[in-house]
Design an enzyme around this catalytic site. Sequence first.
Site, PDB file in Angstrom:
ATOM      1  N   HIS A 130       0.836  -1.209   0.000  1.00  0.00           N
ATOM      2  CA  HIS A 130       0.000   0.000   0.000  1.00  0.00           C
ATOM      3  C   HIS A 130       0.863   1.249   0.000  1.00  0.00           C
ATOM      4  O   HIS A 130       2.085   1.191   0.206  1.00  0.00           O
ATOM      5  CB  HIS A 130      -0.899   0.015   1.244  1.00  0.00           C
ATOM      6  CG  HIS A 130      -0.142   0.195   2.535  1.00  0.00           C
ATOM      7  ND1 HIS A 130       0.661  -0.783   3.073  1.00  0.00           N
ATOM      8  CD2 HIS A 130      -0.051   1.260   3.368  1.00  0.00           C
ATOM      9  CE1 HIS A 130       1.213  -0.345   4.194  1.00  0.00           C
ATOM     10  NE2 HIS A 130       0.805   0.899   4.391  1.00  0.00           N
ATOM     11  N   ASP A 173       0.576   5.092   1.938  1.00  0.00           N
ATOM     12  CA  ASP A 173      -0.183   5.586   3.085  1.00  0.00           C
ATOM     13  C   ASP A 173      -1.233   6.628   2.705  1.00  0.00           C
ATOM     14  O   ASP A 173      -0.947   7.562   1.954  1.00  0.00           O
ATOM     15  CB  ASP A 173       0.776   6.185   4.131  1.00  0.00           C
ATOM     16  CG  ASP A 173       1.643   5.101   4.761  1.00  0.00           C
ATOM     17  OD1 ASP A 173       1.147   3.971   4.952  1.00  0.00           O
ATOM     18  OD2 ASP A 173       2.824   5.382   5.052  1.00  0.00           O
ATOM     19  N   HIS A 219       4.677   0.062   0.101  1.00  0.00           N
ATOM     20  CA  HIS A 219       5.466  -0.674   1.088  1.00  0.00           C
ATOM     21  C   HIS A 219       4.627  -1.775   1.711  1.00  0.00           C
ATOM     22  O   HIS A 219       3.384  -1.776   1.629  1.00  0.00           O
ATOM     23  CB  HIS A 219       6.059   0.260   2.154  1.00  0.00           C
ATOM     24  CG  HIS A 219       5.053   1.049   2.924  1.00  0.00           C
ATOM     25  ND1 HIS A 219       4.381   2.128   2.384  1.00  0.00           N
ATOM     26  CD2 HIS A 219       4.584   0.929   4.190  1.00  0.00           C
ATOM     27  CE1 HIS A 219       3.556   2.628   3.278  1.00  0.00           C
ATOM     28  NE2 HIS A 219       3.653   1.913   4.388  1.00  0.00           N
ATOM     29  N   ARG A 232       5.763   6.712  14.200  1.00  0.00           N
ATOM     30  CA  ARG A 232       5.604   7.107  12.791  1.00  0.00           C
ATOM     31  C   ARG A 232       5.018   8.502  12.676  1.00  0.00           C
ATOM     32  O   ARG A 232       4.043   8.833  13.339  1.00  0.00           O
ATOM     33  CB  ARG A 232       4.712   6.122  12.043  1.00  0.00           C
ATOM     34  CG  ARG A 232       4.905   6.226  10.541  1.00  0.00           C
ATOM     35  CD  ARG A 232       3.957   5.322   9.790  1.00  0.00           C
ATOM     36  NE  ARG A 232       2.723   6.034   9.533  1.00  0.00           N
ATOM     37  CZ  ARG A 232       1.679   5.509   8.889  1.00  0.00           C
ATOM     38  NH1 ARG A 232       1.734   4.269   8.463  1.00  0.00           N
ATOM     39  NH2 ARG A 232       0.599   6.218   8.687  1.00  0.00           N
TER      40      ARG A 232
HETATM   41  C1  SIN Z   1       3.303   1.054   7.825  1.00  0.00           C
HETATM   42  O1  SIN Z   1       2.667   0.594   6.886  1.00  0.00           O
HETATM   43  O2  SIN Z   1       3.377   2.259   8.051  1.00  0.00           O
HETATM   44  C2  SIN Z   1       4.063   0.124   8.761  1.00  0.00           C
HETATM   45  C3  SIN Z   1       5.434  -0.123   8.271  1.00  0.00           C
HETATM   46  C4  SIN Z   1       6.218  -0.993   9.208  1.00  0.00           C
HETATM   47  O3  SIN Z   1       5.789  -1.252  10.336  1.00  0.00           O
HETATM   48  O4  SIN Z   1       7.310  -1.399   8.824  1.00  0.00           O
END
Ligand code: SIN
Length: 277
Positions: free
Chosen positions: A100, A102, A253, A268
């Site tokens: 996906h 974000d 990612h 994050r």
């Molecule tokens: C995410 O999709 O933001 C999580 C990425 C991760 O935990 O490595």
Amino acid sequence: MSDPIEINPISDACGAEISGVDLSKPLGNEKFAAVHQALLDHQVIFFRDQDLTPEQQVEFSRRFGELRISEQYESLEGYPEIIEIVKEPDSTGIVGNLWHSDESFLPQPALGSLLYILESPEVGGDTMFANQYLAYEALSPGMQEMLLGLNAVHSDASLQKRNAGRALRVKAGAEDRGVFEATHPVVRTHPETGRKSLFVHRPYTIRFENMTVEESAPLLSFLYAHSARPEFTCRFRWQEGSLAFWDNRCLQHYALNDYSGVRRYGHRVTVVGDTPR
Ligand code: SIN
């Protein structure tokens, strides 16, 4: 005199590790410009052995734009711009274990996300990234031309369902507010590099504009499989103190849920992006 900056790609497709940068200190204009250029050149950049307070992570992130306050998840106490990415030893689900980009269900999806890992399993918990410029460029001219005329509808409906089993703190009322939905071009042009990339994502893209879900499904399934071809990817092995900064405008990612019985924990921050064009 500070260490010289070094930028070392980790695959031909995308991703570079950067050394010689201490993100806990304000970066001078020259170092900042080199980091910014590395993000544009490699789509995702990685820093190791960082020792960052939440304030320092927020301060560095803010140099790239306005920061999102999540409407879905509770933030780290005292830091509205930080959400905690956590898998507890007894959790089954994690955030992000489908390819996906974000927040593509918002009118202005994320420009970039900065994940700082404070606790990492000894084995497992890597994150993969896939370059969506390459995904677009590898399509036939006929398919490229057809996709250039299409928009797609993105929604966070599936995200709300997938929160079960995760150690995330969903905001009170978030599940009652209805879904977020936005329509974006299937091929977007990066506002800084001018390059075209594929912009459809399995958990969020529900159909093409002016088509039904059923009519859209065959072509979307092809595009999801195509966009994650191994030759478009890199894979990052986290350690405590690693920070990854990925450009959601041209990258997808995937967080691997391949560990259990141990904790993975990080902070994050999301930088708000532009309206995809
Ligand atoms: C995410 O999709 O933001 C999580 C990425 C991760 O935990 O490595």
